[in-house]
Design an enzyme around this catalytic site. Structure first.
Site, PDB file in Angstrom:
ATOM      1  N   LYS A  47       3.155  13.326  -8.290  1.00  0.00           N
ATOM      2  CA  LYS A  47       2.573  13.841  -6.973  1.00  0.00           C
ATOM      3  C   LYS A  47       3.354  15.193  -6.529  1.00  0.00           C
ATOM      4  O   LYS A  47       4.569  15.226  -6.522  1.00  0.00           O
ATOM      5  CB  LYS A  47       2.758  12.728  -5.696  1.00  0.00           C
ATOM      6  CG  LYS A  47       2.427  13.250  -4.722  1.00  0.00           C
ATOM      7  CD  LYS A  47       2.690  12.438  -3.523  1.00  0.00           C
ATOM      8  CE  LYS A  47       2.306  12.753  -2.005  1.00  0.00           C
ATOM      9  NZ  LYS A  47       2.963  12.167  -0.840  1.00  0.00           N
ATOM     10  N   VAL A 104      12.203 -18.651   5.082  1.00  0.00           N
ATOM     11  CA  VAL A 104      12.999 -19.021   6.310  1.00  0.00           C
ATOM     12  C   VAL A 104      12.036 -19.385   7.444  1.00  0.00           C
ATOM     13  O   VAL A 104      10.967 -18.776   7.621  1.00  0.00           O
ATOM     14  CB  VAL A 104      13.574 -17.615   6.647  1.00  0.00           C
ATOM     15  CG1 VAL A 104      14.401 -17.641   8.075  1.00  0.00           C
ATOM     16  CG2 VAL A 104      14.734 -17.104   5.448  1.00  0.00           C
ATOM     17  N   VAL A 112       0.861  -1.110  -0.102  1.00  0.00           N
ATOM     18  CA  VAL A 112       0.046  -0.113   0.056  1.00  0.00           C
ATOM     19  C   VAL A 112       0.834   1.068   0.079  1.00  0.00           C
ATOM     20  O   VAL A 112       0.176   2.292  -0.174  1.00  0.00           O
ATOM     21  CB  VAL A 112      -0.907  -0.008   1.178  1.00  0.00           C
ATOM     22  CG1 VAL A 112      -1.876  -1.086   1.099  1.00  0.00           C
ATOM     23  CG2 VAL A 112      -0.003  -0.006   2.465  1.00  0.00           C
TER      24      VAL A 112
END
Length: 503
Positions: free
Chosen positions: A76, A183, A45
């Protein structure tokens, strides 16, 4: 000697680290390997950035066109804050901008004038950028050089595609090795350093130095090394987010800024990409139920609440007590998380990875020398960034909910923020108030937020000459805006022309 470095975890954090270390260590015989699990999805996000990212991408040698076209990116130019102030005093849909251009027209500080003779003006009118944003214009000319524009800018992008771009660059340009493995266990040596990790397939992977980019799981820094987490939940009250990607609204076009729209218990982000909008409903569960958040989010998106399918994110706000412990440094969500206002996540990750690369040790004795200063710098950056986020809430004059009333209390804020705000009631912020290069947000950022939200600074003295020059510079902004309207294209048109040129 440190010969083998492992970065555990991919995503934006892991591949930013891989590029920073790959770039810094490319002339050495140190081998960098990124170990990425196919079973762990990225949060994905972090779609907004600040202009700092342009310097980073140029350093990596990444082509801006590849970023724009390969990551569904848009420009932006700042953030538009809507309804962060009391509607009864400032009107429905009141707003202000935090633009990326300097608040000093022609390098002259007009703040005294704006707080005195020009107090009826909007503070973000010290630059033309907020007006350019309202018009939907791009910050670049068609002829602008890569990473250069008429106005300062950053990007919105698809976080997953951005990670892939970084991965390709790290592997091809800096010879970073890429290993797919999940892992399962971590092995420590007798001194408490990480010695190796073991995959679910039983493979033991030994390295000399580790970078933990395993997200909220924090496999190394938390699970193995037990570095304490410093909670900032008392300062920043939002702790939940609902997230959904929605189609672009063709009537809106592509707006060249992030929308941050406040509600009774938090705010909503709205970020345009070329293919969709990324949106998120941030709220404090102490003051709003999930059902209410769901309904309000649906209303904002103009969708049926019963059919609204969202991702839910629990936000544990804070950071690790130290980011570098033993032979491990944590980055990204493993390092910490501040709510996504002002795009701090990628910024703090980028900053920390860059600092590590510039101070990377050759051996353990070097690490012992570098570690303390590194941790002081990183902790300072996190603390001051927390202050800046808190600023948006604590100076609001909203009275419509307990959330906003509680936010206005400085009881749990840092002493530094309390001192600064007391000082800024007497006079505006100056550069010397932000003495450290590790203040990632400085007086320029504070000026836009403080006076976008009408912070009550005492009216300063302003000489006749200062008034005259301020008026001249602000009048010149009107001419500059007219020129911008003639020369700058709509953001969507600029991006379309780029695609056509590449084809």
């Amino acid at each position: 000697m440190i010969k083998k470095v492992a970065i555990l975890g991919g995503g934006t954090a892991g591949w930013l680290a891989a590029n920073h270390l790959g770039h810094a260590l490319s002339a050495t015989d140190i081998e960098v390997t990124l170990i990425e699990s196919e079973d762990v999805p990225s949060i994905g996000v972090g779609e907004g950035t600040v202009p700092f990212i342009k310097d980073t991408l140029q350093k990596f040698g990444i082509c801006e066109v590849d970023l724009l076209l390969g990551c569904d990116a848009t420009f932006k130019q700042g953030i538009k804050f809507t309804n962060w102030m009391d509607k009864t005093r400032h009107g429905e849909c009141n707003h202000y901008y935090h633009p990326f251009e300097s608040p000093y027209p022609n390098e002259f500080d007009v703040t005294n004038y704006m707080l005195g003779e020009g107090s009826e003006l909007r503070f973000d009118d010290v630059t033309i950028q907020s007006a350019v944003c309202e018009l939907g214009l791009a910050p670049k000319l068609v002829s602008s050089a890569p990473y250069q524009g008429v106005l300062n800018y950053a990007y919105h992008f698809d976080a997953a595609k951005f990670a892939l771009l970084l991965a390709r660059n790290a592997k091809e340009r800096f010879n970073v090795k890429h290993l797919k493995a999940t892992v399962e266990n971590v092995q420590l040596d007798d001194t408490g350093n990480v010695k190796a990790v073991t995959s679910v397939n039983g493979d033991t992977l030994a390295f000399d130095f580790f970078v933990d980019c395993t997200g909220f799981a924090s496999l190394l820094i938390d699970k193995a090394l037990n570095v304490p987490f410093v909670s900032k939940a008392d300062e920043l009250l939002t702790d939940k987010a609902l997230v959904k990607q929605v189609p672009l609204n063709p009537k809106q076009g592509i707006f060249p800024y992030t929308k941050a729209t406040a509600h009774q218990a938090g705010w909503i982000w709205d970020i345009p990409l070329t293919t969709r909008r990324g949106t998120g409903f941030v709220y404090a569960s102490e003051f709003m139920s999930e059902d209410d958040a769901h309904r309000k989010y649906a209303r904002y998106l103009n969708l049926d609440a019963d059919k609204l399918d969202v991702r839910k994110i629990n936000m544990e706000v804070g950071y690790r007590e130290v980011s570098w412990y033993k032979n491990c440094v944590c980055l990204g969500l493993a390092q910490g998380f501040l709510e996504p206002l002002e795009a701090t996540s990628i910024l703090l990750t980028d900053f920390t990875a860059d600092l590590l690369a510039k101070n990377f040790p050759k051996n353990q004795s070097d690490a012992d020398v570098m570690r303390d200063d590194f941790n002081k710098a990183v902790t300072y950056a996190w603390d001051r960034t927390t202050d800046f986020i808190k600023l948006h809430y604590c100076i609001s004059d909203r009275q419509d909910s307990d959330f906003w009333l509680k936010n206005q209390s400085l009881a749990h804020s840092s002493e530094e923020l309390k001192t600064r705000l007391a000082k800024f009631k007497i006079r505006p912020p100056h550069r010397q108030d932000f003495f450290s290069r590790f203040d990632l947000f400085d007086e320029k950022n504070y000026l836009y937020v403080l006076y976008g939200m009408r912070y009550p600074t005492s009216k300063p003295h302003c000489s006749e000459q200062e008034v005259k020059l301020s008026r001249e510079l602000l009048a010149r902004n009107k001419e500059m805006l007219s020129m911008a309207q003639e020369k700058l294209l709509l953001t969507s048109e600029w991006l379309t022309k780029l695609k056509q040129a590449v084809r």
